[in-house]
Design an enzyme around this catalytic site. Sequence first.
Site, PDB file in Angstrom:
ATOM      1  N   ASP A  59       0.855  -1.177   0.000  1.00 35.44           N
ATOM      2  CA  ASP A  59       0.000   0.000   0.000  1.00 35.44           C
ATOM      3  C   ASP A  59       0.899   1.237   0.000  1.00 35.44           C
ATOM      4  OD1 ASP A  59      -2.465   1.394   0.166  1.00 35.44           O
ATOM      5  OD2 ASP A  59      -2.143   1.706   2.299  1.00 35.44           O
TER       6      ASP A  59
ATOM      7  N   ASP B 153      -0.283   5.025   1.012  1.00 38.13           N
ATOM      8  CA  ASP B 153      -0.522   5.908   2.161  1.00 38.13           C
ATOM      9  C   ASP B 153      -0.495   5.115   3.458  1.00 38.13           C
ATOM     10  OD1 ASP B 153      -1.000   8.437   0.800  1.00 38.13           O
ATOM     11  OD2 ASP B 153      -2.797   7.484   0.020  1.00 38.13           O
TER      12      ASP B 153
END
Length: 259
Positions: free
Chosen positions: A13, A15
Amino acid sequence: MAERKPIESWLTDMDGVLMHEGIPVPGADAFIARLRESGKPFLVLTNNSIYTARDLHARLKRIGLDVPVRNIWTSALATAQFLDDQRPGGTAYVIGEAGLTTALHDIGYVLTDADPDYVVLGETRTYSFEALTKAIRLINNGARFIATNPDETGPSAEGALPATGSVAALITKATGREPYFVGKPNPLMMRAGLNAIGAHSETSAMIGDRMDTDILAGLEAGMETFLVLTGLTRAEEVDLHPFRPSRVVDSIADLVELI
């Protein structure tokens, strides 16, 4: 538990893992550099559909993270691929920004409000009441309802922002129709990403900061999972879920030596 095969490819991922509120997480640059040096397949994923992969490449590079465009996979790209597989050359009424509209244009979709095959909902900085009303009426008239991701809120420097999942709930309340969410935790997004880089779930790992999206998606796609504590999920919250990551680590810096 059966012993897993060595990790040959990585999904992470963005953020909360590589960056937080526009600031790189310490160790993220070393992680990306090690991945690129290793030659192992990898993808940086995001449920945010606002930006194109080229936009995200530029944003990451500005903070010292050099991720090639081909190694970025967004919920907008996954949504476009899903629609291309389901109904090639179709039509859609879109609420979203360049990341989503560009992805749909690139697969040959026509964007229209005249009897579209789909209403496609993604993130936008300014949700228009007029656009939402149009979407509700089109769905009531038979358009299929698709949303890029189920995230109810997104981060900002000022605090939480309403995201696609919250707006989808408004449309569902008005129409009685639930959307099909393409992004995490739907393992479809993960499997499509793995296919894009020629990777296999049994030799792949997913790194994330959210139990309810990243870790669940990785788990359901059959990957090894690593939860980092630099984002939304706190250590004391892990046991509140009926599933667990393979490992919990403080940050991405703890994973550099595994590559």
